[in-house]
Design an enzyme around this catalytic site. Structure first.
Site, PDB file in Angstrom:
ATOM      1  N   LYS A 137       0.817  -1.222   0.000  1.00 62.89           N
ATOM      2  CA  LYS A 137       0.000   0.000   0.000  1.00 62.89           C
ATOM      3  C   LYS A 137       0.846   1.265   0.000  1.00 62.89           C
ATOM      4  O   LYS A 137       0.328   2.371  -0.192  1.00 62.89           O
ATOM      5  CB  LYS A 137      -0.967  -0.021   1.185  1.00 62.89           C
ATOM      6  CG  LYS A 137      -2.036  -1.100   1.034  1.00 62.89           C
ATOM      7  CD  LYS A 137      -2.883  -1.263   2.270  1.00 62.89           C
ATOM      8  CE  LYS A 137      -3.952  -2.339   2.044  1.00 62.89           C
ATOM      9  NZ  LYS A 137      -3.377  -3.673   1.727  1.00 62.89           N
TER      10      LYS A 137
ATOM     11  N   ARG B   4      -4.826 -14.568  10.532  1.00 61.71           N
ATOM     12  CA  ARG B   4      -6.265 -14.667  10.303  1.00 61.71           C
ATOM     13  C   ARG B   4      -6.890 -13.294  10.066  1.00 61.71           C
ATOM     14  O   ARG B   4      -7.856 -13.175   9.336  1.00 61.71           O
ATOM     15  CB  ARG B   4      -6.936 -15.358  11.489  1.00 61.71           C
ATOM     16  CG  ARG B   4      -6.665 -16.855  11.519  1.00 61.71           C
ATOM     17  CD  ARG B   4      -7.237 -17.477  12.771  1.00 61.71           C
ATOM     18  NE  ARG B   4      -8.682 -17.368  12.823  1.00 61.71           N
ATOM     19  CZ  ARG B   4      -9.514 -18.217  12.265  1.00 61.71           C
ATOM     20  NH1 ARG B   4      -9.046 -19.235  11.582  1.00 61.71           N
ATOM     21  NH2 ARG B   4     -10.809 -18.083  12.381  1.00 61.71           N
TER      22      ARG B   4
END
Length: 334
Positions: free
Chosen positions: A134, A177
């Site tokens: 990003k 996760r």
């Protein structure tokens, strides 16, 4: 493989109670570091991590220090006798940082500036910053602050003496996760469709193991100012959702709901821009983006220059079956 750079070394990990910290401790258990310091501001996460490490061999040499990278004095203190710093402390949730951008400035930019100053002052030998795709042509505040973090680590502003600074850059980490899995779990539990932002959205994917190996590779190969990028596959987010739903529910074609792109999100991410490709050296499994020299290259004015950017929309996509295999291997689904 990395014995010569990690054995008998004092290692500091900023932001060390996150997924990165857990995985790097696991990877360091294969070596013989002299000491490991986990530096973070969350005492509850530190306490949980201490308990989980208590039965592991590496816990005997692991020390926990409460502190914030925003505070130079605490960094200066903790950097005493440190040989290697892995700088992972950051604010990195894109939607949250869009709402509170200056908080990210204080952690990701000013905090990184403090890490650099403290490392130089204490004579640290190697400092590796963890960055993100990003940071390439950023459109959100998180990416902008991480882009400036990279600039700080490459800057000639500091008299660096013998300290070697570099960065690693990667996309989404599959071994973590993250926030989307609990959300998907709740939707599946309630029999609701899985929310996905856009049918064409893609992301680079890397396992936590590969992310840590990239960090070790950077320590071994950095000369100063480089950005290390591991070649990575990509996947459509909708395929990631379908793969997860199939594993959990044992049903194909679980319903998907397209909810729209959130503020600050791109359809595709970049690991290397076309401008950076001018300075990138391609290896078998990596790219090394060399530091740009701030002088005119007269020869380049006469050349036609065209480089392809390294986009998640232009590399091989992982199939649903490949994603399912990785999720099983990483124990996403028991």
């Amino acid at each position: 493989m990395y014995d010569s750079i990690l054995n008998r070394k004092n290692i500091l990990i900023t932001g060390g109670t996150g997924s990165f910290g857990y995985q790097i401790l696991k990877e360091l258990s294969n070596y013989k570091p002299k000491s490991i310091v986990i530096f973070s501001r969350d005492e509850d996460k530190q306490n949980t991590m201490k308990q989980e490490l208590r039965e592991q061999k590496i816990s005997k040499i692991t020390k926990f220090v409460i502190g914030d990278v925003r505070d130079y004095d605490s960094l200066y203190t903790v950097c005493k006798n440190i040989d290697i710093v892995f700088h992972a402390a950051a604010l990195k949730q894109v939607p949250t940082v869009e709402l509170y951008p200056f908080e990210a400035v204080k952690t990701n930019i000013l905090g990184s500036h403090n890490v650099v100053k403290a490392s130089i002052a204490r004579g640290v030998k190697h400092v590796v910053a963890v960055s993100t795709d990003k940071a390439v042509k950023p459109v959100n505040a998180m990416g902008m602050t991480k882009a400036l973090q990279e600039k700080i680590f490459r800057s000639d502003q500091y008299e660096k003496n013998n300290t070697i600074f570099c960065s690693v850059r990667y996309g989404n980490v599959l071994g973590s996760r993250g926030s989307v899995i609990p959300l998907w779990d709740k939707k599946i539990e309630n029999g609701q469709p899985l929310p996905v932002t856009h049918s064409e959205m893609t992301r680079f994917l890397l396992t936590l193991h590969d992310a840590i190996q990239l960090v070790f590779y950077a320590v071994k190969n950095a000369k100063g100012g480089e950005i290390f990028v591991k070649k990575a596959p990509s996947a459509k987010i909708v395929d990631l959702a379908k793969a997860y739903a199939e594993l959990v529910t044992k049903k194909k074609n679980y319903p998907i709901e397209y909810v729209g792109i959130r503020p600050g999100e791109k359809i595709h991410e970049l690991l290397i821009s076309e401008e950076e490709m001018r300075f990138a050296i391609e290896k078998k499994d990596h790219y090394i983006i060399k530091k740009e020299e701030y002088e005119f290259d007269k020869n380049s004015a006469k050349k036609k220059i065209r480089f392809n950017e390294y986009s998640s929309g232009a590399v091989k996509f992982m199939s649903i079956e490949e994603l399912k295999d990785i999720m099983k291997h990483l124990s996403w689904v028991v």
